[in-house]
Design a protein around this motif. Sequence first.
Motif, PDB file in Angstrom:
ATOM      1  N   PHE A  31      35.614  51.610  28.957  1.00 38.24           N
ATOM      2  CA  PHE A  31      36.909  50.954  28.803  1.00 38.24           C
ATOM      3  C   PHE A  31      38.013  51.992  28.582  1.00 38.24           C
ATOM      4  N   GLU A  32      38.489  52.575  29.664  1.00 34.36           N
ATOM      5  CA  GLU A  32      39.508  53.617  29.521  1.00 34.36           C
ATOM      6  C   GLU A  32      40.908  53.147  29.902  1.00 34.36           C
ATOM      7  N   GLY A  33      41.038  51.974  30.476  1.00 35.77           N
ATOM      8  CA  GLY A  33      42.346  51.457  30.859  1.00 35.77           C
ATOM      9  C   GLY A  33      42.828  50.400  29.877  1.00 35.77           C
ATOM     10  N   LEU A  34      44.144  50.146  29.881  1.00 40.16           N
ATOM     11  CA  LEU A  34      44.738  49.111  29.039  1.00 40.16           C
ATOM     12  C   LEU A  34      45.720  48.290  29.862  1.00 40.16           C
ATOM     13  N   PHE A  35      45.698  46.960  29.665  1.00 40.19           N
ATOM     14  CA  PHE A  35      46.723  46.117  30.267  1.00 40.19           C
ATOM     15  C   PHE A  35      47.180  45.078  29.253  1.00 40.19           C
ATOM     16  N   GLU A  36      48.361  44.512  29.513  1.00 40.59           N
ATOM     17  CA  GLU A  36      48.990  43.593  28.577  1.00 40.59           C
ATOM     18  C   GLU A  36      49.349  42.289  29.273  1.00 40.59           C
ATOM     19  N   LEU A  37      49.183  41.186  28.562  1.00 41.97           N
ATOM     20  CA  LEU A  37      49.585  39.866  29.033  1.00 41.97           C
ATOM     21  C   LEU A  37      50.532  39.254  28.017  1.00 41.97           C
ATOM     22  N   ASP A  38      51.606  38.631  28.486  1.00 52.65           N
ATOM     23  CA  ASP A  38      52.519  37.907  27.607  1.00 52.65           C
ATOM     24  C   ASP A  38      51.996  36.477  27.495  1.00 52.65           C
ATOM     25  N   LEU A  39      51.280  36.197  26.432  1.00 49.21           N
ATOM     26  CA  LEU A  39      50.626  34.904  26.260  1.00 49.21           C
ATOM     27  C   LEU A  39      51.622  33.759  26.122  1.00 49.21           C
ATOM     28  N   GLU A  40      52.727  33.994  25.459  1.00 54.58           N
ATOM     29  CA  GLU A  40      53.726  32.934  25.280  1.00 54.58           C
ATOM     30  C   GLU A  40      54.240  32.438  26.632  1.00 54.58           C
ATOM     31  N   LYS A  41      54.531  33.358  27.536  1.00 47.06           N
ATOM     32  CA  LYS A  41      55.011  32.967  28.870  1.00 47.06           C
ATOM     33  C   LYS A  41      53.929  32.247  29.661  1.00 47.06           C
ATOM     34  N   LEU A  42      52.684  32.680  29.529  1.00 49.30           N
ATOM     35  CA  LEU A  42      51.592  32.026  30.251  1.00 49.30           C
ATOM     36  C   LEU A  42      51.351  30.609  29.733  1.00 49.30           C
ATOM     37  N   ILE A  43      51.315  30.447  28.429  1.00 50.88           N
ATOM     38  CA  ILE A  43      51.017  29.145  27.832  1.00 50.88           C
ATOM     39  C   ILE A  43      52.166  28.155  28.023  1.00 50.88           C
ATOM     40  N   SER A  44      53.398  28.647  27.943  1.00 50.29           N
ATOM     41  CA  SER A  44      54.568  27.764  28.052  1.00 50.29           C
ATOM     42  C   SER A  44      54.788  27.249  29.475  1.00 50.29           C
ATOM     43  N   GLU A  46      56.162  29.144  31.744  1.00 49.55           N
ATOM     44  CA  GLU A  46      57.309  29.894  32.262  1.00 49.55           C
ATOM     45  C   GLU A  46      56.927  30.683  33.516  1.00 49.55           C
ATOM     46  N   ILE A  47      55.678  31.085  33.589  1.00 49.62           N
ATOM     47  CA  ILE A  47      55.174  31.818  34.757  1.00 49.62           C
ATOM     48  C   ILE A  47      54.500  30.810  35.675  1.00 49.62           C
ATOM     49  N   SER A  48      55.018  30.674  36.893  1.00 48.48           N
ATOM     50  CA  SER A  48      54.452  29.700  37.826  1.00 48.48           C
ATOM     51  C   SER A  48      53.175  30.231  38.478  1.00 48.48           C
ATOM     52  N   SER A  49      52.423  29.333  39.084  1.00 46.37           N
ATOM     53  CA  SER A  49      51.141  29.706  39.686  1.00 46.37           C
ATOM     54  C   SER A  49      51.292  30.620  40.894  1.00 46.37           C
ATOM     55  N   ASP A  50      52.472  30.689  41.492  1.00 51.14           N
ATOM     56  CA  ASP A  50      52.670  31.567  42.647  1.00 51.14           C
ATOM     57  C   ASP A  50      53.319  32.904  42.285  1.00 51.14           C
ATOM     58  N   THR A  51      53.392  33.207  40.986  1.00 52.88           N
ATOM     59  CA  THR A  51      53.949  34.478  40.525  1.00 52.88           C
ATOM     60  C   THR A  51      53.007  35.625  40.885  1.00 52.88           C
ATOM     61  N   ASP A  52      53.574  36.716  41.345  1.00 55.08           N
ATOM     62  CA  ASP A  52      52.797  37.899  41.707  1.00 55.08           C
ATOM     63  C   ASP A  52      52.068  38.439  40.478  1.00 55.08           C
ATOM     64  N   MET A  53      50.809  38.817  40.649  1.00 53.97           N
ATOM     65  CA  MET A  53      49.977  39.313  39.557  1.00 53.97           C
ATOM     66  C   MET A  53      50.607  40.517  38.862  1.00 53.97           C
ATOM     67  N   ARG A  54      51.351  41.329  39.585  1.00 55.03           N
ATOM     68  CA  ARG A  54      51.988  42.513  38.995  1.00 55.03           C
ATOM     69  C   ARG A  54      53.073  42.148  37.985  1.00 55.03           C
ATOM     70  N   GLU A  55      53.575  40.907  38.051  1.00 52.48           N
ATOM     71  CA  GLU A  55      54.554  40.440  37.079  1.00 52.48           C
ATOM     72  C   GLU A  55      53.881  39.848  35.840  1.00 52.48           C
TER      73      GLU A  55
END
Length: 66
Positions: A31-44, A46-55
Amino acid sequence: MNSVAICIKYKLYRMDDNKAVYAYGDCSENFEGLFELDLEKLISGEISSDTDMREIVKVIKPCMHK
């Protein structure tokens, strides 16, 4: 025809406010890499299903293992 199998494992590394930071790597659990997810935006929603994964997934530290 050659086929390539890709295996990526990840685990929760820490929580920062509403953001989850995950460590990730190959199946050898390096496990040498790190990534972050904004959980509030995902749960609310705010991020639609067609949003690019890089966003959605912000890579903090790329995994350099092949």
